[in-house]
Design an enzyme around this catalytic site. Structure first.
Site, short mmCIF file in Angstrom:
data_model
loop_
_atom_site.label_atom_id
_atom_site.label_comp_id
_atom_site.label_asym_id
_atom_site.label_seq_id
_atom_site.Cartn_x
_atom_site.Cartn_y
_atom_site.Cartn_z
N ALA A 240 -3.86 -0.51 -0.57
CA ALA A 240 -4.97 -1.54 -1.12
C ALA A 240 -4.26 -2.62 -1.92
CB ALA A 240 -5.97 -0.83 -1.93
N ASN A 241 -4.84 -3.44 -2.34
CA ASN A 241 -4.26 -4.46 -3.20
C ASN A 241 -5.23 -4.87 -4.36
OD1 ASN A 241 -6.39 -6.62 -2.74
ND2 ASN A 241 -5.80 -6.35 -0.42
N ARG A 242 -4.70 -5.74 -5.14
CA ARG A 242 -5.54 -6.10 -6.61
C ARG A 242 -6.72 -6.71 -6.61
NH1 ARG A 242 -2.15 -3.85 -10.37
NH2 ARG A 242 0.36 -4.06 -9.84
N SER A 243 -7.22 -7.26 -5.39
CA SER A 243 -8.40 -7.98 -5.38
C SER A 243 -9.59 -7.23 -6.17
CB SER A 243 -8.64 -8.52 -4.05
OG SER A 243 -9.90 -9.23 -3.97
N ALA B 222 -9.28 -10.26 0.14
CA ALA B 222 -7.79 -10.18 0.52
C ALA B 222 -7.44 -8.99 1.26
CB ALA B 222 -7.09 -9.89 -1.06
#
Ligand code: CTP
Length: 396
Positions: free
Chosen positions: A206-209, A272
């Site tokens: 995943a990512n930090r969005s 994102a």
């Protein structure tokens, strides 16, 4: 005209809300008010009531008035609840959902948007406990205006903590109340949040969005009268009112949901999206003596580029670009590469993930607009204004 329930808590800035009451009334708004017990030490219910000509409730319990007006009824009938000034204490009580006085009970009972204008000593504002409470409230969908930097009531103290200026509070109120028809009859599709790319049934990339920017755009488009489809990856923030949510996990799901949402007049791709996915294992991967598994990454579809080049292309397609250097140049190249109409180029060198503010430039094929540092809500509002202008120019 709107009904704005004003919650006044006990800070030295409480006297400034009298001016606010006068200005709101001038604009035709009704402002019934609830004063906390501490607030009554700074302003009197009588002065608030005289200026607003509306009911004023306090905890100085008055059974008859409570029966007649009812704080729950006031809370339920409001179009917006404004907490001004909001002390560190009421922010803390709101964050944990207490209902130990009329003010906090009304704040729990309302279904209306809540706007908070904090005012406190800069050390109290900067305290981790306050920061934690503010972050919690933001995650719950509560909006903030201010505080501003300035001189404090205490001599010689200056810093972040002063109640926002009346104009700023009035603007924020109008922004949250305003419903207009600039995008009436238009369908707007917005992507938001991160994507989760499964590794196995329990793990993912995943990512930090946080989804805050995309959700704010969806909210602004809905306020402008558009039919809004929000295709969002997993987020913890609330779905804005009046928006249809399609919750998805992976980039491939997101593309399918966006394609299914077509046709649209406008698409704004603020998600994102992960660039790669893994061929997910059907069973949980186990540790083995032969060491960690090798993950083979494959390219994800580019949703923005796919939609920009599809037969069902919306009239306006807007993408985002997160850049840390050569922001304009990179965004221009991205615009051409992806085939979209505009790019909101985000300078992420200062860190915007999960933050309240955003620093963006609007890049079109032939121009660059530098926007000041704005809250993500304001970025949404401005983008919607530009989109509405562009579509009306086109149909003229
Ligand atoms: N985007 C998309 N589908 C993808 C990847 C990105 O729709 N698979 C969209 C994003 O929603 C955003 C824009 O494309 O609107 C960002 O493009 P991207 O190529 O991911 O750019 P950056 O994140 O800025 O990264 P990089 O500079 O590495 O290309």
């Amino acid at each position: 005209m709107a009904r704005i329930l004003l919650v006044i808590s006990g800070g030295i800035a409480a006297y400034k809300t009298l001016e606010l009451v006068r200005r709101l009334r001038e604009r035709g708004h009704e402002t019934p008010a609830i004063l906390t017990e501490a607030a009554t030490r700074f302003v009197t219910p009588l002065s608030v009531g005289a200026l607003s000509n509306q009911p004023v409730l306090t905890d100085l319990f008055d059974l008859d008035r409570e029966r007649e007006i009812g704080h729950i009824r006031l809370a339920r009938a409001a179009d917006l609840v404004l907490v001004a000034p909001a002390t560190a204490d009421i922010i803390a009580r709101m964050a944990v959902g207490r209902a130990d006085d009329l003010a906090t009970a009304a704040l729990l009972a309302t279904g209306a948007p809540i706007l908070v204008a904090p005012a406190m000593n800069p050390h109290m504002w900067a305290h981790p406990a306050t920061a934690r409470n503010v972050a919690q409230l933001r995650a719950d969908g509560v909006r903030f205006v201010g505080p501003e930097r300035g001189e404090m009531a205490e001599r010689g103290e200056a810093g972040l903590g002063r109640l926002a200026a009346p104009e700023a509070i009035l603007d924020a109120i109008e922004m949250h109340l305003s419903r207009d028809d600039r995008l009436a009859g238009r369908h707007v599709v917005v992507t938001s949040g991160p994507t989760h790319e499964a590794i196995d049934p329990v793990r993912y990339i995943a990512n930090r969005s946080s989804g805050r920017q995309g959700h704010a755009i969806a909210a602004a488009a809905a306020r402008a009268g558009a039919r809004v489809t929000l295709v969002s990856g997993p987020v913890t923030i609330p779905t804005p009112p009046g928006v249809t949510l399609h919750a998805v996990e992976s980039a491939r799901d997101m593309l399918a949901a966006v394609e299914a949402a077509m046709p649209a007049d406008i698409a704004v791709m603020a998600a994102a999206v992960a660039d790669w996915h893994v061929e997910a294992a059907a069973q949980k991967l186990k540790k083995t003596a032969s060491g960690p598994p090798a993950l083979t990454l494959s390219e994800n579809p580019d949703i923005l580029a796919t939609i920009s080049r599809s037969a069902a292309r919306p009239r306006l397609v807007v993408g985002f670009a997160a850049e840390t250097e050569n922001v304009i140049e990179h965004a221009r190249a991205k615009l051409a590469r992806k085939g979209c109409d505009w790019i909101l180029a985000n300078d992420v060198s200062t860190g915007v993930f999960g933050e309240a503010d955003n620093s963006v430039h609007l890049i079109t094929a032939d121009a660059v607009e530098d926007w000041p540092r704005l809250s993500k809500e304001e970025v949404g509002h401005r983008l919607v204004t530009r989109l509405a202008e562009a579509l009306s120019d086109e149909t003229r």
